[in-house]
Design a protein around this motif. Sequence first.
Motif, PDB file in Angstrom:
ATOM      1  N   UNK A  56       2.279  34.056  -7.978  1.00 31.09           N
ATOM      2  CA  UNK A  56       3.723  33.835  -7.810  1.00 31.09           C
ATOM      3  C   UNK A  56       4.401  33.800  -9.170  1.00 31.09           C
ATOM      4  N   UNK A  57       5.744  33.896  -9.132  1.00 36.21           N
ATOM      5  CA  UNK A  57       6.510  33.749 -10.372  1.00 36.21           C
ATOM      6  C   UNK A  57       6.346  32.355 -10.964  1.00 36.21           C
ATOM      7  N   UNK A  58       6.329  31.338 -10.108  1.00 36.37           N
ATOM      8  CA  UNK A  58       6.198  29.969 -10.619  1.00 36.37           C
ATOM      9  C   UNK A  58       4.874  29.790 -11.346  1.00 36.37           C
ATOM     10  N   UNK A  59       3.787  30.345 -10.778  1.00 35.85           N
ATOM     11  CA  UNK A  59       2.480  30.231 -11.425  1.00 35.85           C
ATOM     12  C   UNK A  59       2.469  30.992 -12.739  1.00 35.85           C
ATOM     13  N   UNK A  60       3.052  32.187 -12.755  1.00 38.98           N
ATOM     14  CA  UNK A  60       3.145  32.968 -13.998  1.00 38.98           C
ATOM     15  C   UNK A  60       3.910  32.174 -15.059  1.00 38.98           C
ATOM     16  N   UNK A  61       5.040  31.604 -14.658  1.00 33.35           N
ATOM     17  CA  UNK A  61       5.879  30.886 -15.613  1.00 33.35           C
ATOM     18  C   UNK A  61       5.157  29.682 -16.200  1.00 33.35           C
ATOM     19  N   UNK A  62       4.444  28.928 -15.364  1.00 33.39           N
ATOM     20  CA  UNK A  62       3.716  27.773 -15.886  1.00 33.39           C
ATOM     21  C   UNK A  62       2.554  28.192 -16.769  1.00 33.39           C
ATOM     22  N   UNK A  63       1.929  29.330 -16.463  1.00 33.38           N
ATOM     23  CA  UNK A  63       0.887  29.846 -17.354  1.00 33.38           C
ATOM     24  C   UNK A  63       1.451  30.142 -18.734  1.00 33.38           C
TER      25      UNK A  63
END
Length: 382
Positions: free
Chosen positions: A333-340
Amino acid sequence: MTTGSWAAPTYTEQLLYEAGAREDRAAVLDALGRSRLYVLLPRLHADAPGYAPPLPSRRDKATRRTVVPVLTEGMLPQWHPDWVFKATTLDKLAAAWPNDRWWLAVNPDTPFAAALPARAADRRAWQETAARGGGPARLRLLTHGGEHLHGPVAHGLALGAHLAVLNGLVWNRLGAQYEDYPTDIARLRSPWAVHHRADFRDKLRTLIATRLVGRVPEAVLGMRRRLTARWGHSPSEEQWKSMVTVTIERNDPSGEDLAEALEFLRRITHYEGRFRVDGLLPPDGRVDTLAAFDHGRAVNVVRLALGARYCDPEEAEQSLLQILEPARQAYSSWAAFSLGYVLARLIHFDEGDPEPMYQESVTIHRALTEDPSSPYRNIAWS
């Protein structure tokens, strides 16, 4: 943001249009004082060592004035190999202004135009406005309404949105520049050691393969992923630390890698805990890979290379598509990408007082994951 048959490309042009319609010169100055302005240059002049070209001027036939034409960020034309732009600001223009009788022409011959006299008193007002406004804004999500909003190229550009928001630049444009021509070249040279097209291609391959994000922290996260897959749930911090210790001691008797690995484990645990407290991660959530940091920076390098004329728009688009699939495979997801991306940034620069960077990173993450106009809300991840 429409004005008749015209649409304001960005918020800056909308402000100029509205202020102009009210004939509110103070509002015009306020908008310009918080904006980057761009001056057109022949690339030949921009590349000449030690040459400082004068401000361009032309005769305006309608008013019979000599004007210095400048453009706001949303009004820049398409990329051209031989014409480039140098960024400036209202206060810098005031300091370099050559003639009291000349006028400043912002976005001439468009609905978002502004014409300003430039006598000494006017220029003092420019400087006061710029000082009051603090210059071009950082930490803002800036979208160009006429550029890539959907589709694979927009998705690729959105992978680099963290840096665009950080610097207050348009996230969705492949155009005449990223920031401006000299800055784009300088940022490629340091820290990326990119001096020409071949360097750019090499650096891009390295980033797509996530070779710069850090072997040790990725290995630490990889051990937790394997334990989670084996047990069906995340290990405790002590179980994770034990696996890291045993694995690295077996492969590195000197202990140097172990100290580094345990420090990264501490930082990861610390920031994931803060993410949970701040509602960025669920209670059992975790970050599994830092690949987003290299993929996001790869997009930045592509945009810089286009601005530096180390590639053309077609090659830039193809480069973005090369980044896209590895990023999709690494995250769900975008949220997972962003937190990475955010976690990688924090653990690599956790020196001195890390709190300002933490707050800045969370601000960017929230803008991208919560703002209704964000690409992360309008482009499907998969």
